[in-house]
Design a protein around this motif. Structure first.
Motif, mmCIF file in Angstrom:
data_model
loop_
_atom_site.group_PDB
_atom_site.id
_atom_site.type_symbol
_atom_site.label_atom_id
_atom_site.label_comp_id
_atom_site.label_asym_id
_atom_site.label_seq_id
_atom_site.Cartn_x
_atom_site.Cartn_y
_atom_site.Cartn_z
ATOM 1 N N ASP A 70 0.818 -1.187 0.114
ATOM 2 C CA ASP A 70 0.048 0.013 -0.002
ATOM 3 C C ASP A 70 0.796 1.230 -0.043
ATOM 4 N N TRP A 71 1.921 1.153 0.878
ATOM 5 C CA TRP A 71 2.933 2.093 0.837
ATOM 6 C C TRP A 71 4.182 1.724 1.067
ATOM 7 N N VAL A 72 5.278 2.918 0.555
ATOM 8 C CA VAL A 72 6.713 2.751 0.935
ATOM 9 C C VAL A 72 7.222 3.695 1.694
ATOM 10 N N VAL A 73 7.757 3.469 2.768
ATOM 11 C CA VAL A 73 8.141 4.532 3.712
ATOM 12 C C VAL A 73 9.791 4.434 3.950
ATOM 13 N N ALA A 74 10.403 5.483 3.770
ATOM 14 C CA ALA A 74 11.913 5.418 4.172
ATOM 15 C C ALA A 74 12.115 6.432 4.978
ATOM 16 N N PRO A 75 13.268 6.033 5.936
ATOM 17 C CA PRO A 75 13.522 6.915 6.984
ATOM 18 C C PRO A 75 14.864 7.742 6.464
ATOM 19 N N ALA A 101 6.829 3.073 -12.106
ATOM 20 C CA ALA A 101 7.488 4.047 -11.502
ATOM 21 C C ALA A 101 6.694 5.359 -10.988
ATOM 22 N N LEU A 102 5.920 5.721 -11.757
ATOM 23 C CA LEU A 102 4.928 6.729 -11.220
ATOM 24 C C LEU A 102 3.928 6.347 -10.286
ATOM 25 N N GLN A 103 3.492 4.931 -10.215
ATOM 26 C CA GLN A 103 2.732 4.406 -9.092
ATOM 27 C C GLN A 103 3.400 4.331 -7.876
ATOM 28 N N LEU A 104 4.786 3.942 -7.959
ATOM 29 C CA LEU A 104 5.473 3.675 -6.909
ATOM 30 C C LEU A 104 5.834 5.063 -6.142
ATOM 31 N N ALA A 105 5.953 6.021 -6.969
ATOM 32 C CA ALA A 105 6.380 7.392 -6.502
ATOM 33 C C ALA A 105 5.192 8.173 -5.853
ATOM 34 N N ALA A 106 3.833 7.724 -6.206
ATOM 35 C CA ALA A 106 2.777 7.961 -5.637
ATOM 36 C C ALA A 106 2.388 7.445 -4.299
ATOM 37 N N ARG A 107 3.109 6.335 -4.039
ATOM 38 C CA ARG A 107 2.847 5.763 -2.694
ATOM 39 C C ARG A 107 4.002 5.680 -1.866
ATOM 40 N N THR A 108 5.101 6.463 -2.172
ATOM 41 C CA THR A 108 6.310 6.351 -1.502
ATOM 42 C C THR A 108 6.487 7.920 -0.662
ATOM 43 N N ARG A 109 6.988 7.675 0.671
ATOM 44 C CA ARG A 109 6.951 8.717 1.621
ATOM 45 C C ARG A 109 7.856 8.685 2.358
ATOM 46 N N GLU A 110 8.579 9.896 2.565
ATOM 47 C CA GLU A 110 9.670 9.947 3.940
ATOM 48 C C GLU A 110 8.871 9.822 5.063
ATOM 49 N N CYS A 138 19.070 18.382 2.660
ATOM 50 C CA CYS A 138 18.516 19.024 1.318
ATOM 51 C C CYS A 138 17.398 18.322 0.704
ATOM 52 N N SER A 139 17.532 16.984 0.550
ATOM 53 C CA SER A 139 16.746 16.036 -0.339
ATOM 54 C C SER A 139 15.248 16.007 0.238
ATOM 55 N N GLY A 140 15.202 15.852 1.516
ATOM 56 C CA GLY A 140 14.108 15.979 2.079
ATOM 57 C C GLY A 140 13.277 16.936 2.013
ATOM 58 N N LEU A 141 13.888 18.376 2.176
ATOM 59 C CA LEU A 141 13.385 19.569 1.977
ATOM 60 C C LEU A 141 12.973 19.908 0.744
ATOM 61 N N ARG A 142 13.939 19.868 -0.218
ATOM 62 C CA ARG A 142 13.783 20.517 -1.779
ATOM 63 C C ARG A 142 13.031 19.476 -2.676
ATOM 64 N N GLU A 143 13.296 18.248 -2.342
ATOM 65 C CA GLU A 143 12.562 17.318 -3.117
ATOM 66 C C GLU A 143 11.112 16.819 -2.728
ATOM 67 N N LEU A 144 10.841 16.765 -1.331
ATOM 68 C CA LEU A 144 9.654 16.172 -0.703
ATOM 69 C C LEU A 144 9.122 17.136 0.191
ATOM 70 N N GLY A 145 9.364 18.274 0.183
ATOM 71 C CA GLY A 145 8.821 19.122 1.110
ATOM 72 C C GLY A 145 8.631 18.853 2.579
ATOM 73 N N VAL A 146 9.619 18.151 3.054
ATOM 74 C CA VAL A 146 9.763 17.828 4.429
ATOM 75 C C VAL A 146 10.449 19.001 5.379
ATOM 76 N N LYS A 147 9.689 19.504 5.962
ATOM 77 C CA LYS A 147 9.948 20.662 6.924
ATOM 78 C C LYS A 147 9.382 20.780 8.199
ATOM 79 N N ALA A 148 8.124 21.084 8.106
ATOM 80 C CA ALA A 148 7.207 20.976 9.282
ATOM 81 C C ALA A 148 6.716 19.610 9.900
ATOM 82 N N GLN A 149 7.065 18.800 9.301
ATOM 83 C CA GLN A 149 6.421 17.058 9.883
ATOM 84 C C GLN A 149 7.418 16.819 10.754
ATOM 85 N N PRO A 150 8.805 16.815 10.708
ATOM 86 C CA PRO A 150 9.653 16.287 11.928
ATOM 87 C C PRO A 150 9.249 17.364 13.115
#
Length: 241
Positions: A70-75, A101-110, A138-150
């Motif tokens: 259903d999802w793929v999660v990476a730390p 690849a598009l389907q995997l991208a849609a269900r992958t999250r940091e 850098c990658s989390g912030l600029r590619e995935l928008g990870v800022k407020a979440q942590p």
């Protein structure tokens, strides 16, 4: 909900407790976690080095390893960014696998993004008695928008006080192969980051990518700082710091 945990090479080889902390958080939130035994590299080192053929081969392997979940999660924001941003580009001339690849991208999250925006986690098991500052990788912030979440999750850790350092969004100097190709420049960037960490007065610097962790910790120790702890956000949230 079946969630595939993409452990990452560095976590597997250098700091496996981060993977176990991520597992603890996901299972504690009610996920059925699957850790494919055959998983290897996301292909980012090859991709950054211009070896597209090797990167494509690894992308196809990840597609196979995490099929049907259903999802793929990476730390890791960098590995997550590779899957989400690079895989569709690498496989754009292969229609069938491009669609996969598009389907995997849609269900992958940091990890922290998944905990906040998918699981809507309201409480974490960890406790940390002290002050931390957060480095935005850098990658989390600029590619995935990870800022407020942590930061939202750290605010839920009993005993923890977050103090922002200067230049929290600036690179630590690692950048994967950048630190090898441009060692002198990387070292100067890392020193600036380490000075910002120290100036914050925090007991620990917390972040979401092990590559950055190793780079910052190495620079702090070479500068004679044996006291400032360098921790992955999953360790803090899980109470394994």
């Amino acid at each position: 909900m079946r969630v595939g945990l993409f452990v990452t090479c560095l976590v597997d080889l250098m700091r496996p407790r981060i993977g176990f902390a991520a597992l603890k958080l996901l299972e504690g939130a009610g996920c059925e976690v699957v850790v494919p035994e055959g998983q290897t590299c996301c292909g980012q080192p090859a991709y950054n080095a211009g070896d597209a053929a090797t990167a494509r081969g690894l992308a196809l392997k990840v597609l196979d390893d995490f099929e049907g979940l259903d999802w793929v999660v990476a730390p890791s924001g960098s590995c997550g960014g590779q899957i989400v941003k690079a895989y569709p580009e690498l496989l754009k001339d292969d229609p069938a696998n491009h669609a996969r690849a598009l389907q995997l991208a849609a269900r992958t999250r940091e990890l922290t993004d998944f905990l906040v925006n998918v699981l809507k986690l309201e409480a974490v098991p960890g406790r940390f008695d002290g002050t931390v500052t957060y480095h935005d990788s850098c990658s989390g912030l600029r590619e995935l928008g990870v800022k407020a979440q942590p930061r939202q999750l750290l605010a839920r850790v009993p005993g923890l006080l977050l103090t922002e350092m200067g230049g929290c969004e600036e690179c630590c100097g690692f950048g994967g192969t950048f630190s090898v190709k441009f060692g002198d420049i990387s070292a100067q960037i890392a020193e600036r980051k380490a000075r910002n960490v120290q100036a914050s007065g925090a007991d620990a610097v917390v972040l979401g990518d092990l590559g950055c962790m190793l780079n910052i910790e190495g620079k702090l120790r070479r500068m004679g700082d044996e006291n400032t702890r360098v921790l992955h956000v999953a360790e803090v949230l899980a109470g394994d710091a």
